[in-house]
Scaffold this motif. Structure first.
Motif, mmCIF file in Angstrom:
data_model
loop_
_atom_site.group_PDB
_atom_site.id
_atom_site.type_symbol
_atom_site.label_atom_id
_atom_site.label_comp_id
_atom_site.label_asym_id
_atom_site.label_seq_id
_atom_site.Cartn_x
_atom_site.Cartn_y
_atom_site.Cartn_z
ATOM 1 N N PRO A 110 138.080 -103.705 -51.466
ATOM 2 C CA PRO A 110 139.464 -103.295 -51.724
ATOM 3 C C PRO A 110 140.451 -104.067 -50.849
ATOM 4 N N ALA A 111 141.631 -104.353 -51.395
ATOM 5 C CA ALA A 111 142.648 -105.145 -50.693
ATOM 6 C C ALA A 111 142.989 -104.568 -49.323
ATOM 7 N N LYS A 112 143.041 -103.262 -49.225
ATOM 8 C CA LYS A 112 143.364 -102.614 -47.948
ATOM 9 C C LYS A 112 142.351 -102.990 -46.865
ATOM 10 N N ARG A 113 141.086 -103.073 -47.247
ATOM 11 C CA ARG A 113 140.037 -103.438 -46.277
ATOM 12 C C ARG A 113 140.107 -104.917 -45.909
ATOM 13 N N ARG A 114 140.428 -105.777 -46.884
ATOM 14 C CA ARG A 114 140.472 -107.227 -46.633
ATOM 15 C C ARG A 114 141.475 -107.593 -45.550
ATOM 16 N N LYS A 115 142.519 -106.791 -45.403
ATOM 17 C CA LYS A 115 143.562 -107.071 -44.415
ATOM 18 C C LYS A 115 143.062 -106.952 -42.984
ATOM 19 N N THR A 116 141.922 -106.313 -42.776
ATOM 20 C CA THR A 116 141.416 -106.083 -41.420
ATOM 21 C C THR A 116 140.420 -107.147 -40.958
ATOM 22 N N LEU A 117 140.222 -108.199 -41.745
ATOM 23 C CA LEU A 117 139.240 -109.234 -41.387
ATOM 24 C C LEU A 117 139.604 -109.955 -40.096
ATOM 25 N N ASP A 118 138.603 -110.165 -39.267
ATOM 26 C CA ASP A 118 138.754 -110.873 -37.999
ATOM 27 C C ASP A 118 137.694 -111.983 -37.982
ATOM 28 N N ASP A 119 138.134 -113.238 -38.127
ATOM 29 C CA ASP A 119 137.200 -114.367 -38.223
ATOM 30 C C ASP A 119 136.290 -114.493 -37.002
ATOM 31 N N ALA A 120 136.827 -114.243 -35.814
ATOM 32 C CA ALA A 120 136.009 -114.341 -34.597
ATOM 33 C C ALA A 120 134.896 -113.292 -34.614
ATOM 34 N N ARG A 121 135.214 -112.116 -35.095
ATOM 35 C CA ARG A 121 134.214 -111.043 -35.179
ATOM 36 C C ARG A 121 133.134 -111.397 -36.195
ATOM 37 N N ILE A 122 133.529 -112.007 -37.312
ATOM 38 C CA ILE A 122 132.558 -112.421 -38.327
ATOM 39 C C ILE A 122 131.602 -113.459 -37.747
ATOM 40 N N GLU A 123 132.153 -114.439 -37.046
ATOM 41 C CA GLU A 123 131.327 -115.496 -36.451
ATOM 42 C C GLU A 123 130.342 -114.930 -35.440
ATOM 43 N N LEU B 139 132.826 -101.695 -51.712
ATOM 44 C CA LEU B 139 132.534 -101.568 -50.292
ATOM 45 C C LEU B 139 133.202 -100.323 -49.723
ATOM 46 N N VAL B 140 132.432 -99.524 -49.020
ATOM 47 C CA VAL B 140 132.948 -98.333 -48.357
ATOM 48 C C VAL B 140 133.053 -98.599 -46.862
ATOM 49 N N GLU B 141 132.034 -99.250 -46.300
ATOM 50 C CA GLU B 141 131.994 -99.539 -44.870
ATOM 51 C C GLU B 141 131.150 -100.782 -44.631
ATOM 52 N N GLY B 142 131.593 -101.652 -43.702
ATOM 53 C CA GLY B 142 130.779 -102.805 -43.329
ATOM 54 C C GLY B 142 131.349 -104.158 -43.727
ATOM 55 N N LEU B 143 132.654 -104.273 -43.755
ATOM 56 C CA LEU B 143 133.292 -105.519 -44.185
ATOM 57 C C LEU B 143 132.832 -106.723 -43.366
ATOM 58 N N HIS B 144 132.815 -106.613 -42.057
ATOM 59 C CA HIS B 144 132.440 -107.761 -41.226
ATOM 60 C C HIS B 144 130.965 -108.121 -41.383
ATOM 61 N N ARG B 145 130.104 -107.119 -41.573
ATOM 62 C CA ARG B 145 128.688 -107.406 -41.831
ATOM 63 C C ARG B 145 128.536 -108.132 -43.159
ATOM 64 N N LEU B 146 129.279 -107.685 -44.180
ATOM 65 C CA LEU B 146 129.243 -108.339 -45.486
ATOM 66 C C LEU B 146 129.684 -109.790 -45.382
ATOM 67 N N GLU B 147 130.803 -110.029 -44.712
ATOM 68 C CA GLU B 147 131.327 -111.390 -44.597
ATOM 69 C C GLU B 147 130.441 -112.268 -43.708
ATOM 70 N N ALA B 148 129.797 -111.684 -42.721
ATOM 71 C CA ALA B 148 128.868 -112.455 -41.887
ATOM 72 C C ALA B 148 127.668 -112.907 -42.716
ATOM 73 N N GLN B 149 127.142 -112.013 -43.539
ATOM 74 C CA GLN B 149 126.020 -112.374 -44.412
ATOM 75 C C GLN B 149 126.442 -113.443 -45.416
ATOM 76 N N ARG B 150 127.656 -113.314 -45.948
ATOM 77 C CA ARG B 150 128.176 -114.328 -46.882
ATOM 78 C C ARG B 150 128.284 -115.681 -46.168
ATOM 79 N N ALA B 151 128.793 -115.678 -44.935
ATOM 80 C CA ALA B 151 128.938 -116.915 -44.152
ATOM 81 C C ALA B 151 127.587 -117.563 -43.869
ATOM 82 N N LEU B 152 126.550 -116.746 -43.775
ATOM 83 C CA LEU B 152 125.207 -117.272 -43.533
ATOM 84 C C LEU B 152 124.540 -117.781 -44.812
#
Length: 82
Positions: A15-28, A54-67
């Motif tokens: 959801p768009a509301k969740r996407r706004k909370t992304l932190d690239d350093a945290r994903i890395e 997605l309900v919970e786990g945005l940074h975990r999702l994006e970290a897995q995508r980055a990998l």
């Protein structure tokens, strides 16, 4: 007890509301941790027609995508009843 399922990352809607909370350093940092120790906590998703929301786990999702992963472990949860 909840059991985990494997869901395609491409089928997870964020959801768009969740996407706004992304932190690239945290994903890395999380991606490096996952490489070393594996993913310790599955994300949480709910079913919505032909996709997962997605309900919970945005940074975990994006970290897995980055990998370069194509699937992720998730807990399937029920939508809130209002």
């Amino acid at each position: 007890m909840q059991r985990t399922i494997r869901v395609p990352i491409a089928d997870v809607y964020v959801p768009a509301k969740r996407r706004k909370t992304l932190d690239d350093a945290r994903i890395e940092a999380l991606a490096e941790e996952i490489l070393q120790d594996g993913m310790k906590t599955p994300i949480m998703v709910r079913a919505d027609k032909a996709r997962w929301v997605l309900v919970e786990g945005l940074h975990r999702l994006e970290a897995q995508r980055a990998l370069g992963e194509s699937e992720i472990e998730a807990f399937h949860v029920q939508p809130r009843q209002h």
